[in-house]
Motif scaffolding. Structure first.
Motif, PDB file in Angstrom:
ATOM      1  N   VAL A 148       0.873  -1.169   0.000  1.00 54.53           N
ATOM      2  CA  VAL A 148       0.000   0.000   0.000  1.00 54.53           C
ATOM      3  C   VAL A 148       0.909   1.217   0.000  1.00 54.53           C
ATOM      4  CG1 VAL A 148      -1.793   1.285   1.237  1.00 54.53           C
ATOM      5  CG2 VAL A 148      -1.813  -1.227   1.250  1.00 54.53           C
ATOM      6  N   VAL A 149       0.819   2.005  -1.064  1.00 51.23           N
ATOM      7  CA  VAL A 149       1.643   3.207  -1.223  1.00 51.23           C
ATOM      8  C   VAL A 149       0.815   4.260  -1.946  1.00 51.23           C
ATOM      9  CG1 VAL A 149       3.865   1.995  -1.261  1.00 51.23           C
ATOM     10  CG2 VAL A 149       2.626   2.333  -3.397  1.00 51.23           C
ATOM     11  N   GLY A 150       1.351   5.464  -2.039  1.00 52.14           N
ATOM     12  CA  GLY A 150       0.708   6.501  -2.830  1.00 52.14           C
ATOM     13  C   GLY A 150       0.786   6.172  -4.309  1.00 52.14           C
ATOM     14  N   ARG A 151      -0.127   6.736  -5.085  1.00 60.34           N
ATOM     15  CA  ARG A 151      -0.159   6.453  -6.530  1.00 60.34           C
ATOM     16  C   ARG A 151       1.163   6.818  -7.202  1.00 60.34           C
ATOM     17  NH1 ARG A 151      -3.683   5.776 -11.100  1.00 60.34           N
ATOM     18  NH2 ARG A 151      -2.144   5.404 -12.727  1.00 60.34           N
ATOM     19  N   SER A 152       1.759   7.946  -6.837  1.00 60.87           N
ATOM     20  CA  SER A 152       3.015   8.351  -7.488  1.00 60.87           C
ATOM     21  C   SER A 152       4.147   7.388  -7.144  1.00 60.87           C
ATOM     22  CB  SER A 152       3.386   9.784  -7.125  1.00 60.87           C
ATOM     23  OG  SER A 152       3.605   9.914  -5.738  1.00 60.87           O
ATOM     24  N   GLU A 153       4.179   6.880  -5.900  1.00 58.55           N
ATOM     25  CA  GLU A 153       5.194   5.893  -5.530  1.00 58.55           C
ATOM     26  C   GLU A 153       4.996   4.601  -6.314  1.00 58.55           C
ATOM     27  OE1 GLU A 153       3.527   7.724  -3.296  1.00 58.55           O
ATOM     28  OE2 GLU A 153       5.097   8.809  -2.224  1.00 58.55           O
ATOM     29  N   ALA A 154       3.753   4.177  -6.472  1.00 59.20           N
ATOM     30  CA  ALA A 154       3.465   2.962  -7.248  1.00 59.20           C
ATOM     31  C   ALA A 154       3.918   3.137  -8.698  1.00 59.20           C
ATOM     32  CB  ALA A 154       1.973   2.638  -7.187  1.00 59.20           C
ATOM     33  N   ASP A 155       3.636   4.301  -9.280  1.00 57.07           N
ATOM     34  CA  ASP A 155       4.065   4.549 -10.658  1.00 57.07           C
ATOM     35  C   ASP A 155       5.584   4.546 -10.773  1.00 57.07           C
ATOM     36  OD1 ASP A 155       1.455   4.700 -11.621  1.00 57.07           O
ATOM     37  OD2 ASP A 155       1.356   6.881 -11.395  1.00 57.07           O
ATOM     38  N   SER A 156       6.277   5.127  -9.796  1.00 55.60           N
ATOM     39  CA  SER A 156       7.741   5.140  -9.806  1.00 55.60           C
ATOM     40  C   SER A 156       8.300   3.726  -9.677  1.00 55.60           C
ATOM     41  CB  SER A 156       8.288   6.018  -8.680  1.00 55.60           C
ATOM     42  OG  SER A 156       7.917   7.359  -8.878  1.00 55.60           O
TER      43      SER A 156
END
Length: 105
Positions: A69-77
């Motif tokens: 579970v992470v923020g959307r921007s972290e997941a994209d990175s």
């Protein structure tokens, strides 16, 4: 509406031989993947690639699943990093919004 900070559940499913290097990659980026879970799973169906006679006979392939579970921007990175290191159609992912997450205490 999803924003870059919207929490998401990122799920990755990969062949067992990819699991350790992929997990090591996640551990190299604690700012993007501060914690996650991993599980052995079995893949079934027409799109599953079987390795060895035993998997062909059983009709199931050994895979691993990683969830975080992470923020959307972290997941994209993270996905960008993983695409560079593990460019294969045998690693499957999906991302869904996390309605809630946290610790019980």
């Amino acid at each position: 509406m999803m924003t870059d900070s919207t929490p998401v559940v990122l799920t990755l499913v990969m062949p067992i031989e990819v699991a350790d290097p992929l997990i090591e990659t996640l551990l190299e980026h604690p700012e993007l993947a501060p914690g996650f879970t991993s599980h052995p799973v079995e893949g079934q169906g027409q799109r599953v690639t079987f390795v060895g006679t035993a998997e062909h006979v059983r009709g199931r392939a050994a895979y691993a699943r990683v969830q975080l579970v992470v923020g959307r921007s972290e997941a994209d990175s993270l996905l960008a990093i993983l695409r560079e290191r593990f460019a294969t159609d045998r690693v499957f992912f999906w991302m869904v919004p996390a309605i809630a997450s946290g610790r019980l205490a």
